[in-house]
Design a protein around this motif. Structure first.
Motif, mmCIF file in Angstrom:
data_model
loop_
_atom_site.group_PDB
_atom_site.id
_atom_site.type_symbol
_atom_site.label_atom_id
_atom_site.label_comp_id
_atom_site.label_asym_id
_atom_site.label_seq_id
_atom_site.Cartn_x
_atom_site.Cartn_y
_atom_site.Cartn_z
ATOM 1 N N THR A 1 0.835 -1.201 0.000
ATOM 2 C CA THR A 1 0.000 0.000 0.000
ATOM 3 C C THR A 1 0.876 1.260 0.000
ATOM 4 O OG1 THR A 1 -0.210 -0.009 2.399
ATOM 5 C CG2 THR A 1 -1.963 -1.065 1.174
ATOM 6 N N LEU A 2 2.088 1.146 0.592
ATOM 7 C CA LEU A 2 2.987 2.304 0.557
ATOM 8 C C LEU A 2 3.433 2.579 -0.872
ATOM 9 C CD1 LEU A 2 5.209 1.812 3.730
ATOM 10 C CD2 LEU A 2 3.200 3.244 3.421
ATOM 11 N N ARG B 1 1.735 1.735 -3.634
ATOM 12 C CA ARG B 1 0.564 2.286 -4.347
ATOM 13 C C ARG B 1 0.399 3.767 -3.999
ATOM 14 N NH1 ARG B 1 1.435 -1.181 -6.797
ATOM 15 N NH2 ARG B 1 0.639 -3.298 -6.758
ATOM 16 N N MET B 2 0.655 4.087 -2.743
ATOM 17 C CA MET B 2 0.556 5.496 -2.326
ATOM 18 C C MET B 2 1.522 6.342 -3.149
ATOM 19 S SD MET B 2 2.187 7.948 -0.387
ATOM 20 C CE MET B 2 3.315 7.066 0.694
ATOM 21 N N GLN C 1 2.776 5.709 -6.051
ATOM 22 C CA GLN C 1 2.303 5.812 -7.432
ATOM 23 C C GLN C 1 1.153 6.797 -7.543
ATOM 24 O OE1 GLN C 1 1.463 1.630 -8.021
ATOM 25 N NE2 GLN C 1 3.259 1.391 -9.321
ATOM 26 N N PHE D 1 0.620 9.381 -5.940
ATOM 27 C CA PHE D 1 1.068 10.771 -5.909
ATOM 28 C C PHE D 1 2.062 11.061 -7.037
ATOM 29 C CE2 PHE D 1 -0.632 10.615 -1.603
ATOM 30 C CZ PHE D 1 -1.228 11.854 -1.504
ATOM 31 N N LEU E 1 4.872 9.752 -7.884
ATOM 32 C CA LEU E 1 6.315 9.677 -7.698
ATOM 33 C C LEU E 1 6.898 8.818 -8.817
ATOM 34 C CD1 LEU E 1 5.531 10.670 -4.799
ATOM 35 C CD2 LEU E 1 7.400 9.282 -3.955
ATOM 36 N N GLN F 1 12.132 7.392 -7.583
ATOM 37 C CA GLN F 1 11.814 7.974 -6.281
ATOM 38 C C GLN F 1 11.122 6.967 -5.380
ATOM 39 O OE1 GLN F 1 9.689 11.354 -7.801
ATOM 40 N NE2 GLN F 1 11.220 12.770 -6.983
ATOM 41 N N LYS G 1 12.910 6.328 -2.033
ATOM 42 C CA LYS G 1 12.302 6.948 -0.856
ATOM 43 C C LYS G 1 11.333 6.025 -0.133
ATOM 44 C CE LYS G 1 12.814 11.613 -2.549
ATOM 45 N NZ LYS G 1 12.148 12.739 -3.213
ATOM 46 N N ILE G 2 10.846 4.984 -0.802
ATOM 47 C CA ILE G 2 9.869 4.122 -0.136
ATOM 48 C C ILE G 2 10.402 2.697 0.011
ATOM 49 C CG2 ILE G 2 7.550 3.156 -0.251
ATOM 50 C CD1 ILE G 2 6.660 5.700 -1.644
ATOM 51 N N PRO H 1 14.093 2.290 2.099
ATOM 52 C CA PRO H 1 13.975 2.529 3.544
ATOM 53 C C PRO H 1 13.098 1.488 4.232
ATOM 54 C CG PRO H 1 13.550 4.553 2.342
ATOM 55 C CD PRO H 1 13.698 3.480 1.328
ATOM 56 N N ALA H 2 12.029 1.063 3.556
ATOM 57 C CA ALA H 2 11.149 0.079 4.177
ATOM 58 C C ALA H 2 11.841 -1.273 4.279
ATOM 59 C CB ALA H 2 9.852 -0.053 3.384
ATOM 60 N N TRP I 1 13.121 4.975 14.167
ATOM 61 C CA TRP I 1 11.674 5.168 14.068
ATOM 62 C C TRP I 1 10.875 3.942 14.506
ATOM 63 C CZ3 TRP I 1 9.688 1.609 10.643
ATOM 64 C CH2 TRP I 1 10.580 1.090 9.693
ATOM 65 N N ARG I 2 11.559 2.778 14.643
ATOM 66 C CA ARG I 2 10.782 1.584 15.003
ATOM 67 C C ARG I 2 10.353 1.576 16.461
ATOM 68 N NH1 ARG I 2 13.465 -3.721 12.504
ATOM 69 N NH2 ARG I 2 15.141 -3.012 13.834
ATOM 70 N N ASN I 3 11.080 2.329 17.314
ATOM 71 C CA ASN I 3 10.610 2.329 18.706
ATOM 72 C C ASN I 3 10.533 3.741 19.288
ATOM 73 O OD1 ASN I 3 13.466 2.595 19.026
ATOM 74 N ND2 ASN I 3 13.572 0.378 18.929
ATOM 75 N N ASN J 1 -1.213 17.214 -8.314
ATOM 76 C CA ASN J 1 -1.614 15.828 -8.524
ATOM 77 C C ASN J 1 -3.131 15.806 -8.551
ATOM 78 O OD1 ASN J 1 -0.815 13.006 -8.675
ATOM 79 N ND2 ASN J 1 -1.714 12.784 -6.645
ATOM 80 N N PHE K 1 -6.144 6.814 1.714
ATOM 81 C CA PHE K 1 -6.303 5.368 1.860
ATOM 82 C C PHE K 1 -6.921 5.012 3.207
ATOM 83 C CE2 PHE K 1 -2.871 6.088 -1.103
ATOM 84 C CZ PHE K 1 -3.131 5.177 -2.114
ATOM 85 N N TRP L 1 8.904 5.958 8.891
ATOM 86 C CA TRP L 1 10.201 6.535 9.245
ATOM 87 C C TRP L 1 10.256 8.041 8.992
ATOM 88 C CZ3 TRP L 1 9.333 2.937 5.468
ATOM 89 C CH2 TRP L 1 9.421 3.381 4.150
ATOM 90 N N LYS M 1 4.019 6.595 14.524
ATOM 91 C CA LYS M 1 3.842 5.692 15.656
ATOM 92 C C LYS M 1 3.325 6.416 16.899
ATOM 93 C CE LYS M 1 5.978 1.539 17.139
ATOM 94 N NZ LYS M 1 7.083 0.642 16.990
#
Ligand SMILES: Nc1ncnc2c1ncn2[C@@H]1O[C@H](COP(=O)(O)OP(=O)(O)OP(=O)(O)O)[C@@H](O)[C@H]1O
Ligand SMILES: [Mg+2]
Lengths: 282, 255
Positions: free
Chosen positions: A181-182, A184-185, A187, A189, A191, A195, A199-200, A203-204, A280-282, B71, B77, B85, B128
């Protein structure tokens, strides 16, 4: 059920029981399964084990022929340091390690990313990886010597090969697990593909990539020693091998301890990277 | 800019999902689409925004997108789709980055949408740290930042609890009143449909075809919970959907 909900004021009478008034507390059965960091415990285990070992050697329970005392191994280490050879061994090993590891991880990242993003690249790369990954790279060492010479080339190539495959696998499985879904997000917009990847997707995928790097680092230390056991003048592996041949067990233990420290250092460095990039995970 | 759907049908292999839809999403109006589960609502939205190609028929943009729209067709969503992050402002800046805006223009847009969604105090927070409602407000802010011609929302409030949903509905009404936006709003909550829709499109079960288009001419500001006309409308929509929903439910249950 229905009359409870329509008459909220009314309580259902408690069932008559002999000890209804005193009651019995509900016994606790939750908790646990949540390990917390306890740094001192790990250190204490080391200290206690080494102290016991020293004590055993001093009292004669452990024969010095079987296992030298930690103090003797430390003495051997100090000799090595004082002779100036420690730095020579260490720098030779570090150089091989850094070049082999860096090249292996970078190539692994590139090929893994390609396999994660393109169907053709995946179809081409994955069977190859599955076929070659399980081969012990040490078995290929003689071939590497023929191909890359007895010098640095074959040693670096061994480490490079060892890092490459786990890195490819870690990278493309990490990319597979990126939340679609990230993407698709991105796309939606508009990007661009580059990119979205930069950018997605990457990092993920970073958590998976970094744990792959951890595995690659351990493998590269194992292979470092194996590679140095053949025709290396300097290097921790060569030092350990020579000590073994001379039955100088104190030097052997000292060498192994250096390797272990090397591994710990590399692991610590990767943890720092994780803390920095994955905060960012915690 | 209006969006017009003409004779639209869509298939996944042999599965007919949408059949012969004709529909206009007029400028400055919110069009709600309701229909039983699996009838193709999300598919319709993906087609509207160009994330999928229609099997038959076409989707037309009528007129020009507003100037400054980066856009024109922008999604919100159901599950927010925020990058974990990046901070709130980082998530908004992500969608501005491809357009080569000057730093001041970017900053102006970010500050503006954060102010409109009342998120200015949470600029530096990461997703988060935010509740579900706040996350969806960030996603709405992100969508508004590119100044869309049409907002495509797929059940934007479904992942939220009912109190938060009420609050966000009020927010959406507020945003619309301040600056009317055009939107296709998918939901299966009839209350959302009658509170937000200028038009409610009722789809039948799969293959989805338009059963009815209900116009609601009560101004958004007068649609509070106590309005009896809304209750009647919601009842009317439910009557329309009940059989469809029941049959669709049985279909899913039997395989
Ligand atoms: N990519 C796809 N490939 C094949 N079939 C699909 C695909 N996407 C959706 N479908 C099918 O199309 C039908 C309509 O799906 P869609 O997601 O549009 O329904 P929906 O109305 O949004 O449902 P819900 O209310 O559950 O969100 C479903 O039966 C679904 O299984
Ligand atoms: Mg859906």
């Amino acid at each position: 059920m229905s009359d409870i909900s329509t008459q909220p004021g009314q309580q259902t009478p408690a069932p008559a029981a002999p000890d209804a008034a005193s009651g019995k507390p509900v016994s606790f059965r939750g908790g646990g399964f949540a390990p917390k960091p306890r740094k001192l415990v790990g250190l204490a285990v080391f200290v206690v084990l080494i102290a016991l070992w020293e004590l055993g050697s001093r009292s004669g329970v452990i024969s010095s022929l079987v296992l030298p005392a930690p103090s003797e191994a430390f003495g051997a280490f100090m000799d090595l340091a004082n002779s100036g050879n420690l730095w020579r061994h260490l720098s030779a090993s570090l150089q091989r390690l850094v070049i082999g590891f860096a090249c292996g991880v970078s190539l692994g990242l590139i090929f893994g990313t390609a396999a994660g993003l393109s169907s053709v690249a995946r179809a081409a790369i994955t069977p190859l990886v599955s076929a070659i990954f399980p081969i012990p790279k040490i078995a290929l060492l003689p071939l590497f010597i023929i191909w890359f010479g007895i010098g640095e080339g074959s040693k670096v190539a061994t480490i490079l090969f060892g890092c490459f495959f786990p890195m490819v696998i870690a990278t493309y499985s990490a990319i597979d697990n990126v939340d679609r879904t990230l993407i698709r997000m991105g796309q939606s917009f508009s990007l661009s593909r580059a990119q979205i990847i930069w950018k997605i997707v990457l990092p993920a995928a970073l958590p998976g990539i970094l744990s792959g790097t951890r595995i690659a680092a351990s493998i590269s230390i194992i292979l470092l020693v194996a590679a140095e056991m053949i025709g290396a003048e300097y290097g921790i592996g060569a030092y350990v091998l020579l000590a073994g041949n001379l039955m100088a067990t104190d030097q052997l233990i000292a060498g192994v301890a250096i390797l272990s420290l090397l591994g710990l250092t590399v692991n610590w460095l990767i943890s720092r990277l994780e803390n920095h990039f994955l905060g960012w995970r915690n | 800019m209006d969006l017009r759907v003409e004779n639209l049908s869509h298939f996944y292999n042999d599965l007919e999902v949408l059949r012969d839809l004709n529909l206009t999403i007029p400028h400055g109006e919110i069009v709600c689409v309701i229909g039983p589960s699996g009838c193709g609502k999300s598919t319709l939205l993906r087609l509207l925004g160009g994330l999928e190609k229609p099997s038959k028929g076409q989707i037309l943009q009528l007129g020009e997108a507003p100037s400054g729209s980066l856009n024109p067709l922008t999604y919100v969503f159901q599950d927010f789709a925020l990058l974990p992050w990046r901070t709130v402002e980082g998530n908004i800046s992500l969608v501005l980055e491809p357009h080569g805006l000057s730093a001041e223009e970017k900053e102006r847009r970010i500050a503006d949408v954060l102010e409109r969604t009342r998120l200015s105090d949470f600029r530096k927070a990461v997703p988060k740290q935010l509740s579900g409602g706040m996350k969806q407000r960030v996603a709405i802010a992100r969508a508004l930042a590119v100044n869309p011609a049409v907002l495509l929302m797929d059940e934007p409030l479904s992942a939220l609890d009912s109190q938060t949903r009420e609050l966000l509905m009020d927010d959406l009404v507020g945003l619309w009143q301040r600056e009317p936006f055009t939107s296709c709003y998918i939901t299966h909550n009839l209350n959302e449909a009658v509170r937000l829709g200028h038009k409610v499109v009722v789809l039948s079960r799969r293959p989805g075809l338009i059963r009815e288009i209900v116009d609601i001419d009560i101004p958004l500001s007068e649609r509070d919970v106590s309005n009896p006309k809304l209750a009647a409308l919601q009842q009317q929509l439910w009557e329309m959907m009940r059989d469809e929903a029941q049959t669709a439910d049985m279909e899913l249950a039997t395989g």
